[in-house]
Design a protein around this motif. Structure first.
Motif, PDB file in Angstrom:
ATOM      1  N   ILE A   1       0.776  -1.219  -0.006  1.00 28.25           N
ATOM      2  CA  ILE A   1      -0.041  -0.038   0.029  1.00 28.25           C
ATOM      3  C   ILE A   1       0.767   1.328  -0.126  1.00 28.25           C
ATOM      4  O   ILE A   1       2.078   1.282   0.383  1.00 28.25           O
ATOM      5  CB  ILE A   1      -0.917  -0.112   1.134  1.00 28.25           C
ATOM      6  N   PRO A   2       0.141   2.410  -0.495  1.00 24.88           N
ATOM      7  CA  PRO A   2       1.010   3.576  -0.328  1.00 24.88           C
ATOM      8  C   PRO A   2       1.347   3.840   1.068  1.00 24.88           C
ATOM      9  O   PRO A   2       0.213   3.811   1.962  1.00 24.88           O
ATOM     10  CB  PRO A   2       0.394   4.437  -1.063  1.00 24.88           C
ATOM     11  N   GLY A   3       2.519   4.577   1.461  1.00 25.41           N
ATOM     12  CA  GLY A   3       2.670   5.295   2.725  1.00 25.41           C
ATOM     13  C   GLY A   3       1.708   5.991   3.251  1.00 25.41           C
ATOM     14  O   GLY A   3       1.105   6.786   2.577  1.00 25.41           O
TER      15      GLY A   3
ATOM     16  N   THR B   1       3.440   5.272   8.778  1.00 27.59           N
ATOM     17  CA  THR B   1       3.157   6.839   8.063  1.00 27.59           C
ATOM     18  C   THR B   1       4.370   7.474   7.460  1.00 27.59           C
ATOM     19  O   THR B   1       5.253   7.509   8.132  1.00 27.59           O
ATOM     20  CB  THR B   1       2.457   7.736   9.278  1.00 27.59           C
ATOM     21  N   THR B   2       4.301   7.718   6.471  1.00 29.41           N
ATOM     22  CA  THR B   2       5.672   8.419   5.680  1.00 29.41           C
ATOM     23  C   THR B   2       5.634   9.808   5.383  1.00 29.41           C
ATOM     24  O   THR B   2       6.663  10.154   4.689  1.00 29.41           O
ATOM     25  CB  THR B   2       5.974   7.452   4.489  1.00 29.41           C
ATOM     26  N   THR B   3       4.540  10.250   5.747  1.00 27.04           N
ATOM     27  CA  THR B   3       4.321  11.565   5.502  1.00 27.04           C
ATOM     28  C   THR B   3       3.437  12.307   6.456  1.00 27.04           C
ATOM     29  O   THR B   3       2.359  11.811   6.801  1.00 27.04           O
ATOM     30  CB  THR B   3       3.800  12.265   4.274  1.00 27.04           C
TER      31      THR B   3
ATOM     32  N   ILE C   1      -6.592   6.628   4.630  1.00 31.56           N
ATOM     33  CA  ILE C   1      -5.181   7.090   5.397  1.00 31.56           C
ATOM     34  C   ILE C   1      -3.907   7.582   4.447  1.00 31.56           C
ATOM     35  O   ILE C   1      -3.024   8.113   4.866  1.00 31.56           O
ATOM     36  CB  ILE C   1      -4.658   5.793   5.925  1.00 31.56           C
ATOM     37  N   ALA C   2      -4.206   7.520   3.042  1.00 29.20           N
ATOM     38  CA  ALA C   2      -3.077   7.837   2.245  1.00 29.20           C
ATOM     39  C   ALA C   2      -3.510   8.644   1.049  1.00 29.20           C
ATOM     40  O   ALA C   2      -3.284   9.761   0.685  1.00 29.20           O
ATOM     41  CB  ALA C   2      -2.427   6.571   1.581  1.00 29.20           C
TER      42      ALA C   2
ATOM     43  N   GLY D   1       0.737   9.119  -1.892  1.00 31.29           N
ATOM     44  CA  GLY D   1      -0.410   8.640  -1.828  1.00 31.29           C
ATOM     45  C   GLY D   1      -0.970   7.617  -2.787  1.00 31.29           C
ATOM     46  O   GLY D   1      -2.404   7.125  -2.688  1.00 31.29           O
ATOM     47  N   VAL D   2      -0.227   7.255  -3.712  1.00 33.68           N
ATOM     48  CA  VAL D   2      -0.516   6.318  -4.669  1.00 33.68           C
ATOM     49  C   VAL D   2       0.616   5.399  -5.109  1.00 33.68           C
ATOM     50  O   VAL D   2       1.774   5.751  -4.962  1.00 33.68           O
ATOM     51  CB  VAL D   2      -1.251   6.941  -5.780  1.00 33.68           C
TER      52      VAL D   2
END
Length: 466
Positions: free
Chosen positions: A52-54, A87-89, A372-373, A387-388
């Motif tokens: 999944i995207p971060g 969570t990356t951002t 969430i993203a 987000g993608v």
């Protein structure tokens, strides 16, 4: 460096499909049918797992000054904890108070974050004083600083509060420059009366924080914000930390009318309650003092919020991560609930807590990823960089193990807190591996990132407007 993530199921807002993801440097460069990617590159086996995207947490408060103290997570500790949780951002809030220069507030937050973040970060701007100078500053921040969202408060008179005239002027400016207005929607003037009356009766325990902030005053303020945005020619409006059924109904009605009205909720409103947490014996409930407050389990709030997430009347789940330690910080309010610093820590647990909603049948896998993203990226001008999972996007990727288990506890979390709001919760899923811009920073519970690797993200305008 190139890396091929193999064997996993890629989850996006449009569905789930088995695919291999090729990363080169900081970017995703290709999505391959299973087994068809290059054979001469390093691989990461995601068999049986989701790719999944971060996560993007669009509402955090690292190091926020509040009530005579500061949020206990720094940009160092808070972003490292975010990474552990997938969570990356983060999008944090720079602060301008009444009488201060907006750009000075922004510079202060850049100074806090610069060189300290483990994941990428951006800023919203809190406007605590709306006047001619701050309105002019809104244009400058949108045009030059990559800040395209501004938060106003209908609560906290004397601290951040804006009256209806100030709110309208800020909305008109946002309508002109394309920014989104974020609103803390509670009637702070009426709440202050209820607080003083409760204290005069000797009602000092933490549960009275919730009882003096009734959901009617959240619904009233939400309605008023929506009406003011209409007067401002449908200025984009985003209600933060929505907690209650009637406020959600106001948002839903506006959206049904085709308005640019959006809202987020937070995990605490989906899982925690006025009676069980805020009403814990003695002073224990102080751990769960936040605003808007936790709502009663005897009403339909949680059911309605989950439904709102399914129907997209609630677009995003953020955390409003604003942690305070129980000892010496929350204890500032012993004998007076109004002096308890407001905030709950949760930046590390959002991805897991929302995945539990999937397991419980309350949310689809696609909506999990959206809330969430993907939608945070679109709402706040970071899409498609974030987000993608698609070629050209940053390689912010989480490998999530649906067969793993996560037990939440103060003993194992990485946030700078002496307690956990979700102590003992068991999640039927687990963050396995986290990539941030192509770098593996978390793998099987071990940290491989570094302080200062996170970059500031100038944002564009929202790509989520109707």
């Amino acid at each position: 460096m190139t890396l091929l993530i193999t064997g996993g199921t890629v989850i996006g807002p449009t569905g789930a499909s088995p695919a291999d993801v090729l990363v080169d440097g900081e970017k995703i460069v290709a999505i391959h049918a299973p087994g068809t990617g290059p054979s001469d590159t390093e691989t990461l086996d995601a068999t049986g797992k989701y790719v999944i995207p971060g996560g993007i947490d669009a509402h955090t408060h690292m190091e926020l000054p509040f009530g005579g103290t500061f949020a206990s997570d720094t940009f160092d500790t808070g972003t490292k904890a975010a990474a552990f949780g997938g969570t990356t951002t983060i999008i944090d809030f720079a602060v301008q108070r009444t009488g201060e220069v907006v750009q000075d507030g922004l510079a202060a937050w850049h100074a806090k974050a610069d060189g300290n973040c483990h994941v990428d970060y951006a800023f919203h701007m809190i406007l605590g004083g709306v006047d001619d100078d701050s309105l002019k500053a809104m244009d400058q921040l949108v045009n030059d600083e990559g800040i395209s969202s501004f938060k106003l408060f209908m609560a906290y008179p004397g601290v951040f509060y804006s009256d209806d005239g100030q709110i309208l002027r800020a909305m008109q400016k946002a309508r002109d420059n394309g920014a989104v207005i974020m609103m803390h929607a509670e009637n702070g003037i009426a709440i202050d009366v209820l607080i003083q009356q409760a204290l005069a009766r000797g009602e000092t325990d933490p549960i009275h924080h919730g009882l003096t902030r009734p959901e009617a005053l959240e619904a009233e303020a939400t309605h008023r914000a929506i009406m003011l945005a209409e007067v401002a020619q449908d200025c984009p409006l985003y209600i933060v930390h929505l907690s209650a059924s009637r406020a959600l109904a106001e948002v839903a009605a506006a959206r049904d009318a085709g308005r640019n009205v959006f809202a987020e909720t937070c995990p605490q409103y989906l899982y925690l309650t006025l009676e069980d947490q805020l009403g814990a014996p003695g002073f224990e409930g102080a751990k769960w003092v936040c605003s808007t407050p936790l709502r009663s389990k005897h009403e339909s709030h949680q059911r309605d919020l989950w439904q709102g997430l399914r129907s997209n009347d609630l677009a995003i789940v953020s955390t409003d991560h604003c942690p305070f330690c129980f000892k010496d910080q929350k204890e500032l309010g012993v004998g007076d609930f109004s002096k308890i610093p407001n905030g709950i820590g949760g930046v590390e647990h959002r991805v897991d807590l929302l995945y539990q909603g999937v397991v419980d049948g309350k949310l689809s896998l696609e909506r999990w990823v959206e809330t969430i993203a993907t939608t945070p990226a679109r709402m706040f001008g970071l899409y498609p960089r974030k987000g993608v999972i698609q070629p050209g996007s940053d390689a912010d990727i989480v490998v999530y193990d649906p067969n793993g288990r996560t037990r939440i506890s103060v003993e194992t979390h990485h946030m700078n807190m002496d307690h956990s709001a979700y102590e003992g919760y068991e999640i039927a899923g687990k963050v396995d591996t986290v990539l941030s811009r192509g770098e593996v920073i978390v793998r099987e519970g071990a940290y491989h990132g570094s302080k200062g690797r996170g970059q500031y993200l100038p944002r564009g305008l929202s790509s989520y407007l109707v």
